[in-house]
Design an enzyme around this catalytic site. Structure first.
Site, PDB file in Angstrom:
ATOM      1  N   GLU A  22      42.320  46.110  42.350  1.00 49.20           N
ATOM      2  CA  GLU A  22      41.305  45.683  43.329  1.00 49.20           C
ATOM      3  C   GLU A  22      41.939  45.483  44.702  1.00 49.20           C
ATOM      4  O   GLU A  22      41.830  44.410  45.313  1.00 49.20           O
ATOM      5  CB  GLU A  22      40.561  44.426  42.850  1.00 49.20           C
ATOM      6  CG  GLU A  22      39.780  44.686  41.576  1.00 49.20           C
ATOM      7  CD  GLU A  22      38.695  43.666  41.233  1.00 49.20           C
ATOM      8  OE1 GLU A  22      38.619  42.607  41.862  1.00 49.20           O
ATOM      9  OE2 GLU A  22      37.900  43.969  40.317  1.00 49.20           O
TER      10      GLU A  22
ATOM     11  N   GLU B 188      37.939  47.526  34.094  1.00 49.42           N
ATOM     12  CA  GLU B 188      37.287  46.209  33.996  1.00 49.42           C
ATOM     13  C   GLU B 188      35.785  46.443  33.935  1.00 49.42           C
ATOM     14  O   GLU B 188      35.208  47.040  34.857  1.00 49.42           O
ATOM     15  CB  GLU B 188      37.629  45.317  35.195  1.00 49.42           C
ATOM     16  CG  GLU B 188      39.056  44.832  35.154  1.00 49.42           C
ATOM     17  CD  GLU B 188      39.392  43.801  36.231  1.00 49.42           C
ATOM     18  OE1 GLU B 188      38.483  43.042  36.641  1.00 49.42           O
ATOM     19  OE2 GLU B 188      40.555  43.782  36.661  1.00 49.42           O
TER      20      GLU B 188
HETATM   21  O1  AHR Z   1      38.299  39.858  35.168  1.00 54.14           O
HETATM   22  C1  AHR Z   1      38.271  38.870  36.150  1.00 54.14           C
HETATM   23  C2  AHR Z   1      38.613  39.395  37.518  1.00 54.14           C
HETATM   24  O2  AHR Z   1      37.624  40.274  37.954  1.00 54.14           O
HETATM   25  C3  AHR Z   1      39.869  40.204  37.629  1.00 54.14           C
HETATM   26  O3  AHR Z   1      41.005  39.422  37.761  1.00 54.14           O
HETATM   27  C4  AHR Z   1      39.636  40.985  38.883  1.00 54.14           C
HETATM   28  O4  AHR Z   1      40.321  42.220  38.888  1.00 54.14           O
HETATM   29  C5  AHR Z   1      38.130  41.143  38.924  1.00 54.14           C
HETATM   30  O5  AHR Z   1      37.606  40.820  40.152  1.00 54.14           O
END
Ligand code: AHR
Length: 492
Positions: free
Chosen positions: A174, A296
């Protein structure tokens, strides 16, 4: 209306990469500490500090790949803090998640041990945001170099003579947000630079994953593919379902009825994201060499009342079973580009497989869906077409039925179907063209309440059951899909 599903059992659509059934474990809340790691001196039965009950439950899912150590934590993690004698490891503050002490007792060696116990492929995410090229390069050397070198020697001093095998490595996380708030041009240049020093030592060939877009930031994908596509093996995509939006996500249980539909609408939206990011990737990579890595995803709600807001601990209901089932069907159906997905996160965080309370452990409805779908891993996807009734959500309409099908190496077929409708059962005609139906079994997970879930007192409230509400005539199978259900049909 009778919904119709046609599966062309002799039309293969390529392999469903088993890594679509991957997981994610971050140093966040009680995922690593308490979830996986209790330490060797714990009363909770463990192997080298890792909980035995959790390992046994997760082994039953055939977890193909596990991403670690973050997440946002990855871009604050300095791996040398997590090696050497545990009592000497640096104690620091996990500034991003809850401001708690991170004692670094779970580090590189413990992660690889966990992967060995789970029989899963490690996916390590490096630090671009607050780390250096040297630090990243040395980590790869530490993990994978066989022979005499400063980092290989250090690894040997720490008790591991042979290098580990490491395939998947993420270059930042991210980077548009917690990983450095960068613009895509800047990150593309940094990616090019950092990945240069992520070396392949000996026969350890690293699959380099670039930090990808947030949700619908198509410009990010455009810039990354244009400027650095030729230097990456995978590009990530992150998407979470927040029914009420990021700032007002809503509760995991006790939600209003209409929130069910909103959750389903936001779940199917990932298909649009895959198509649109995929179209941009196609422009620069028509051969589809670069994998889309959805590292994710999941449904992210408000934390459980009274718990640390930085720990992201939430309950998991039949609604989450549907989120999982529908998302996995979509990933299966886009197996030409989607080569990995990692649900967030394995234990006690966001859409977890497992919840723990000290020595107790429960399996969530999401866990059960992963178990029902595991036959899709590395199977050949079969052509599947659905004619479905729809659910109206405001101005929008979504299909009530979701599905995917695959054929395993032993010839058995798995069809997974979801009824997204919260109130209406669906009569369904399933035509399995070219398939003998003499040996069919089915399983179902469903519940009466919209927020039915498992608790430490009632751990088996929501779980799969055998399902025999179907009739067979020739190649056709008619069945009823109850409201809010996930059904797996196995044909041998
Ligand atoms: O999964 C929780 C968070 O969500 C992670 O650390 C991040 O990459 C995303 O914003």
């Amino acid at each position: 209306m009778t919904n119709k599903v046609v599966v062309n059992a002799d039309v293969s659509k390529g392999i469903i990469n088993k890594n679509i059934y991957g997981h994610f474990a971050e140093h966040l809340g009680r995922c690593i500490y308490e979830g996986f790691w209790v330490g060797e001196d714990s009363d909770i039965p463990n192997t080298d500090g890792i909980r035995n009950d959790v390992v046994e439950a997760l082994r039953n899912l055939n977890i193909p790949v596990l991403r670690w150590p973050g997440g946002c934590f990855a871009d604050e993690y300095h791996w040398k803090d997590g090696i050497g004698p545990r009592e000497n490891r640096k104690r620091m503050v996990n500034t991003h998640w809850g401001g708690v002490i991170e004692n670094n007792h779970f580090g590189t060696h413990e992660f690889f041990r966990l992967c060995e116990l789970l029989d899963t492929e490690p996916y390590v995410n490096g630090n671009v945001g607050s780390g250096t090229v040297q630090e990243m390069s040395e980590w790869v050397e530490y993990m994978t170099f066989d022979g005499e070198s400063p980092m290989a020697n250090l690894r040997q001093e720490n008790g591991k003579s042979d290098p580990w095998k490491l395939k998947y490595f993420g270059v930042g996380n991210e980077n548009w947000g917690c990983g450095g708030n960068m613009r895509p041009q800047y990150y593309a240049d940094l990616y090019r630079r950092f990945q240069t020093y992520v070396r392949n030592y000996g026969d350890n060939k690293i699959f380099r994953i670039a930090g990808g877009a947030n949700v619908d930031d198509y410009n990010w994908t455009e810039v990354l593919m244009r400027e650095a596509g030729h230097l990456m093996d995978g590009l990530s995509l992150h998407y979470y379902v927040h029914p009420g939006g990021f700032w007002n996500k809503g509760p995991a249980t006790g939600f209003e009825e209409n929130v069910w539909d909103i959750t389903m609408e936001k779940t199917v939206y990932i298909e649009e994201l895959i198509k649109r990011h995929g179209t941009i990737m196609d422009k620069y990579d028509p051969e589809k060499r670069v994998a889309m890595i959805i590292d994710e995803w999941g449904a992210w709600y408000d934390v459980e009342p009274g718990t640390n807001p930085g720990f992201l601990y939430q309950q998991n209901t039949i609604r989450d079973a549907l989120v999982a089932g529908v998302s996995l069907n979509i990933f299966n159906n886009h197996n030409d580009r989607v080569q990995m997905a990692n649900i967030a996160q394995t234990i006690n965080v966001i859409q977890a497989m497992i919840l723990t309370d000290k020595e107790k452990m429960i399996l969530t409805p999401t866990y059960h869906v992963f178990e029902m779908y595991k036959g899709h891993q590395d199977a050949e996807r079969l052509d599947l077409n659905i004619e479905s009734s729809t659910i109206k959500i405001g101005e929008k309409e979504i299909a009530a039925i979701s599905g995917s099908a695959s054929k395993a190496k032993d010839g058995s077929i798995l069809i997974t179907l979801c009824n997204l409708d919260k109130g209406e059962a669906s009569d369904l005609m399933l035509d399995l063209r070219g398939q003998d139906l003499s040996n069919v079994t089915a399983r179902i997970i469903t519940a009466d309440e919209l927020d039915a879930h498992n608790t430490f007192d009632k751990p088996d409230n929501v779980k799969p059951e055998e399902y025999n509400q179907f009739q067979i005539s020739g190649s056709e199978l008619t069945l009823q899909l109850p409201a809010k259900s996930v059904v797996s049909i196995s044909v041998k």
